[in-house]
Scaffold this motif. Structure first.
Motif, PDB file in Angstrom:
ATOM      1  N   MET A 187      30.344   0.127 -69.898  1.00  0.00           N
ATOM      2  CA  MET A 187      30.372   1.154 -71.235  1.00  0.00           C
ATOM      3  C   MET A 187      30.478  -0.187 -72.459  1.00  0.00           C
ATOM      4  N   GLU A 188      31.299  -0.807 -72.435  1.00  0.00           N
ATOM      5  CA  GLU A 188      30.675  -1.639 -73.266  1.00  0.00           C
ATOM      6  C   GLU A 188      29.723  -3.052 -73.347  1.00  0.00           C
ATOM      7  N   TYR A 189      29.665  -3.034 -71.850  1.00  0.00           N
ATOM      8  CA  TYR A 189      28.317  -3.665 -71.933  1.00  0.00           C
ATOM      9  C   TYR A 189      27.030  -3.310 -71.452  1.00  0.00           C
ATOM     10  N   CYS A 190      26.899  -1.543 -71.714  1.00  0.00           N
ATOM     11  CA  CYS A 190      25.797  -0.915 -72.535  1.00  0.00           C
ATOM     12  C   CYS A 190      25.898  -0.848 -73.804  1.00  0.00           C
ATOM     13  N   VAL A 191      27.278  -1.470 -74.408  1.00  0.00           N
ATOM     14  CA  VAL A 191      26.764  -0.713 -76.272  1.00  0.00           C
ATOM     15  C   VAL A 191      26.834  -2.400 -76.408  1.00  0.00           C
ATOM     16  N   PHE A 192      27.512  -3.262 -76.533  1.00  0.00           N
ATOM     17  CA  PHE A 192      27.371  -4.772 -77.190  1.00  0.00           C
ATOM     18  C   PHE A 192      26.706  -5.267 -76.986  1.00  0.00           C
ATOM     19  N   PRO A 193      25.267  -5.354 -76.440  1.00  0.00           N
ATOM     20  CA  PRO A 193      24.449  -6.708 -76.000  1.00  0.00           C
ATOM     21  C   PRO A 193      23.223  -5.642 -77.189  1.00  0.00           C
ATOM     22  N   MET A 194      23.630  -4.451 -78.203  1.00  0.00           N
ATOM     23  CA  MET A 194      22.637  -4.148 -78.801  1.00  0.00           C
ATOM     24  C   MET A 194      22.745  -4.183 -80.329  1.00  0.00           C
ATOM     25  N   LEU A 195      23.346  -5.138 -80.163  1.00  0.00           N
ATOM     26  CA  LEU A 195      23.511  -5.890 -81.775  1.00  0.00           C
ATOM     27  C   LEU A 195      22.779  -6.710 -81.765  1.00  0.00           C
ATOM     28  N   TYR A 196      21.560  -7.548 -80.458  1.00  0.00           N
ATOM     29  CA  TYR A 196      21.172  -8.467 -80.318  1.00  0.00           C
ATOM     30  C   TYR A 196      19.687  -8.044 -80.008  1.00  0.00           C
ATOM     31  N   VAL A 197      19.575  -6.506 -79.939  1.00  0.00           N
ATOM     32  CA  VAL A 197      18.227  -6.468 -78.729  1.00  0.00           C
ATOM     33  C   VAL A 197      17.402  -6.109 -80.677  1.00  0.00           C
ATOM     34  N   LYS A 198      16.176  -7.018 -80.283  1.00  0.00           N
ATOM     35  CA  LYS A 198      15.148  -5.744 -81.499  1.00  0.00           C
ATOM     36  C   LYS A 198      13.498  -5.135 -79.968  1.00  0.00           C
ATOM     37  N   THR A 199      14.138  -5.597 -78.568  1.00  0.00           N
ATOM     38  CA  THR A 199      12.409  -5.054 -78.605  1.00  0.00           C
ATOM     39  C   THR A 199      13.023  -4.257 -77.166  1.00  0.00           C
ATOM     40  N   PHE A 200      12.070  -3.352 -76.613  1.00  0.00           N
ATOM     41  CA  PHE A 200      12.519  -2.639 -74.714  1.00  0.00           C
ATOM     42  C   PHE A 200      11.672  -2.392 -75.066  1.00  0.00           C
ATOM     43  N   SER A 201      11.979  -1.061 -73.538  1.00  0.00           N
ATOM     44  CA  SER A 201      10.284  -1.150 -72.086  1.00  0.00           C
ATOM     45  C   SER A 201      11.077  -0.538 -71.649  1.00  0.00           C
ATOM     46  N   CYS A 202      10.195   0.539 -70.448  1.00  0.00           N
ATOM     47  CA  CYS A 202      10.737   1.799 -70.438  1.00  0.00           C
ATOM     48  C   CYS A 202       9.906   1.652 -68.736  1.00  0.00           C
ATOM     49  N   LEU A 203      10.348   1.588 -67.788  1.00  0.00           N
ATOM     50  CA  LEU A 203       9.577   1.398 -66.331  1.00  0.00           C
ATOM     51  C   LEU A 203      10.192   2.864 -65.449  1.00  0.00           C
ATOM     52  N   SER A 204       8.730   3.443 -64.932  1.00  0.00           N
ATOM     53  CA  SER A 204       9.552   4.763 -64.026  1.00  0.00           C
ATOM     54  C   SER A 204       9.816   4.583 -63.103  1.00  0.00           C
ATOM     55  N   TYR A 205      10.061   3.508 -62.003  1.00  0.00           N
ATOM     56  CA  TYR A 205      10.919   3.937 -61.140  1.00  0.00           C
ATOM     57  C   TYR A 205      12.584   3.080 -60.564  1.00  0.00           C
ATOM     58  N   PRO A 206      12.564   3.696 -59.788  1.00  0.00           N
ATOM     59  CA  PRO A 206      14.196   3.061 -60.153  1.00  0.00           C
ATOM     60  C   PRO A 206      13.985   2.194 -58.913  1.00  0.00           C
ATOM     61  N   VAL A 207      15.266   1.243 -59.641  1.00  0.00           N
ATOM     62  CA  VAL A 207      15.849  -0.327 -58.942  1.00  0.00           C
ATOM     63  C   VAL A 207      17.341  -0.023 -58.727  1.00  0.00           C
ATOM     64  N   TYR A 208      18.223   0.548 -59.100  1.00  0.00           N
ATOM     65  CA  TYR A 208      19.782   0.653 -59.049  1.00  0.00           C
ATOM     66  C   TYR A 208      19.732   1.550 -57.615  1.00  0.00           C
ATOM     67  N   GLN A 209      20.279   1.430 -57.047  1.00  0.00           N
ATOM     68  CA  GLN A 209      21.205   2.290 -55.425  1.00  0.00           C
ATOM     69  C   GLN A 209      22.486   2.880 -56.356  1.00  0.00           C
ATOM     70  N   TYR A 210      23.252   3.760 -56.769  1.00  0.00           N
ATOM     71  CA  TYR A 210      24.665   3.686 -56.755  1.00  0.00           C
ATOM     72  C   TYR A 210      25.388   4.442 -55.761  1.00  0.00           C
ATOM     73  N   LEU A 211      26.183   4.056 -55.311  1.00  0.00           N
ATOM     74  CA  LEU A 211      26.775   4.740 -54.768  1.00  0.00           C
ATOM     75  C   LEU A 211      27.627   6.423 -54.794  1.00  0.00           C
ATOM     76  N   ILE A 212      27.812   7.462 -54.649  1.00  0.00           N
ATOM     77  CA  ILE A 212      29.056   7.725 -55.056  1.00  0.00           C
ATOM     78  C   ILE A 212      29.386   8.976 -54.242  1.00  0.00           C
ATOM     79  N   GLY A 213      30.570   9.393 -53.987  1.00  0.00           N
ATOM     80  CA  GLY A 213      31.322  10.032 -53.337  1.00  0.00           C
ATOM     81  C   GLY A 213      32.827   9.463 -52.500  1.00  0.00           C
ATOM     82  N   SER A 214      32.688   8.638 -53.204  1.00  0.00           N
ATOM     83  CA  SER A 214      34.266   7.836 -52.719  1.00  0.00           C
ATOM     84  C   SER A 214      35.417   8.225 -53.204  1.00  0.00           C
ATOM     85  N   GLN A 215      36.379   8.468 -52.557  1.00  0.00           N
ATOM     86  CA  GLN A 215      37.495   8.830 -53.158  1.00  0.00           C
ATOM     87  C   GLN A 215      38.120   7.234 -53.904  1.00  0.00           C
ATOM     88  N   THR A 216      37.585   6.320 -53.561  1.00  0.00           N
ATOM     89  CA  THR A 216      38.537   5.027 -53.726  1.00  0.00           C
ATOM     90  C   THR A 216      37.253   4.568 -55.298  1.00  0.00           C
TER      91      THR A 216
END
Length: 346
Positions: A187-216
């Motif tokens: 959550m910190e990584y998502c927020v702290f760099p925003m102090l310096y971001v001036k431009t952004f772009s949105c892309l439409s396709y997923p890259v990251y595959q996030y594994l969920i469901g493990s109790q660990t």
């Protein structure tokens, strides 16, 4: 060849998953343009040996850093100063990238100059690796593949770690300031760099595959309750960051950061609501009192059923919190017993 994307991989006792994670990168068509840094965070299994085998095979693209255990934040802090790519992205060792989507992302990053890129990401089941949910940070429907000023961000643009790719110069400007020996620092990584971001772009396709469901996993409710003090520590740091910096940022950036922090606040309340009522009572009251004094906007929280319950308790001074939650726990227990009885009978 110029390195376009640094991929920082946090690896702790990751012998089960690391090869699958790394294969998703080396099987892409852009390996020569990747700067892959595996940060072995004090593993006591075969993680460093597995990582070294990939370094030996792909020495121009993969590096291994061995360090004492310091948590996810310490791996981010360790990789930022040595990142060589034009852009920087995080990847957990039990997750992976879609190789063909990574090809498209790297091509886009090579051809464009933008501070932050947002991609959708996919949740994948731990049990069979089937795709479950598709999360798009671009809830506002901003036009894809167009570089925009951050003034075009709005309250529907959500900052997920799995979606984010930052220009490396942005994270270097942020510095190695992520909390160490602590979970939930994404959550910190998502927020702290925003102090310096001036431009952004949105892309439409997923890259990251996030594994969920493990109790660990740290995000299972059992572990969230166990580590609730760490989640609270990060949430409080985010609130303090917002109070310090909100007035310095464009309104659109402030709103986007506020939304991310509101979800952290929501999660903290959700943790308390899943604890035994008597144990949760003093903690939720203490957090609620602290937050109300810190920032009224964040205190309002996001929309949602559980926030409605919190607002009701604020009006009643939490006098009905314990008995109401006790009834909820009792109802859940009865439903579970009835379900088990039904299964046995059928």
């Amino acid at each position: 060849m110029e390195k376009i994307l640094t991929v920082s991989i946090a690896a702790y006792n990751a012998e089960r998953d690391l090869a699958y994670c790394l294969d998703s990168l080396v099987n892409s068509n852009v390996l020569n343009q990747l700067d892959i840094i595996v940060i072995n965070d004090g593993s006591v299994d075969t993680t460093p040996m597995i990582a070294q085998s990939y370094v030996d095979r792909y020495p121009d693209s993969i590096r291994l850093i061995n360090k004492n255990n310091g948590g996810h934040g310490s791996t981010i802090n360790a990789s930022i100063p040595i990142a060589q790519g034009k852009y920087y992205k995080l990847l957990d060792s039990d997750d992976w990238f879609k190789s063909e989507s990574l090809d498209r992302l790297v091509e886009y990053l090579e051809e464009n100059d933008v501070d932050m890129v947002l991609n959708p990401y996919q949740e994948v089941s731990f049990f069979n690796r089937a795709e479950k949910k598709f999360f798009d940070p671009n809830q506002a429907g901003v036009q894809s593949n167009v570089i925009l000023s951050v003034n075009n961000l709005n309250t529907k643009t959500i900052l997920y770690m799995h979606s984010l790719t930052f220009k490396t110069s942005i994270v270097k400007q942020m510095g190695s300031i992520i909390d160490e020996n602590c979970f939930y620092v994404d959550m910190e990584y998502c927020v702290f760099p925003m102090l310096y971001v001036k431009t952004f772009s949105c892309l439409s396709y997923p890259v990251y595959q996030y594994l969920i469901g493990s109790q660990t996993q740290s995000m299972s409710m059992e572990n969230l309750i166990k580590r609730r003090d760490q989640h609270l520590k990060v949430t409080k740091r985010l609130v303090n960051f917002y109070n310090k910096n909100a007035g310095k940022l464009p309104v659109a950036v402030t709103n986007s950061i506020a939304l991310r922090i509101k979800y952290a606040v929501y999660q903290q309340y959700k943790i308390y609501l899943n604890m035994a009522p008597g144990k949760a009572y003093e903690e939720i009251k203490g957090f609620d009192t602290w937050l109300g004094k810190q920032n009224k906007e964040l205190y309002a929280g996001p929309e949602g059923r559980q926030m409605k319950f919190i607002r009701f308790n604020r009006m009643t001074g939490y006098k009905l919190f314990v008995p109401f939650l006790a009834l909820v726990f009792l109802a859940k227990s009865l439903c579970k017993k009835i379900r088990c009885l039904f299964i046995v009978q059928t």
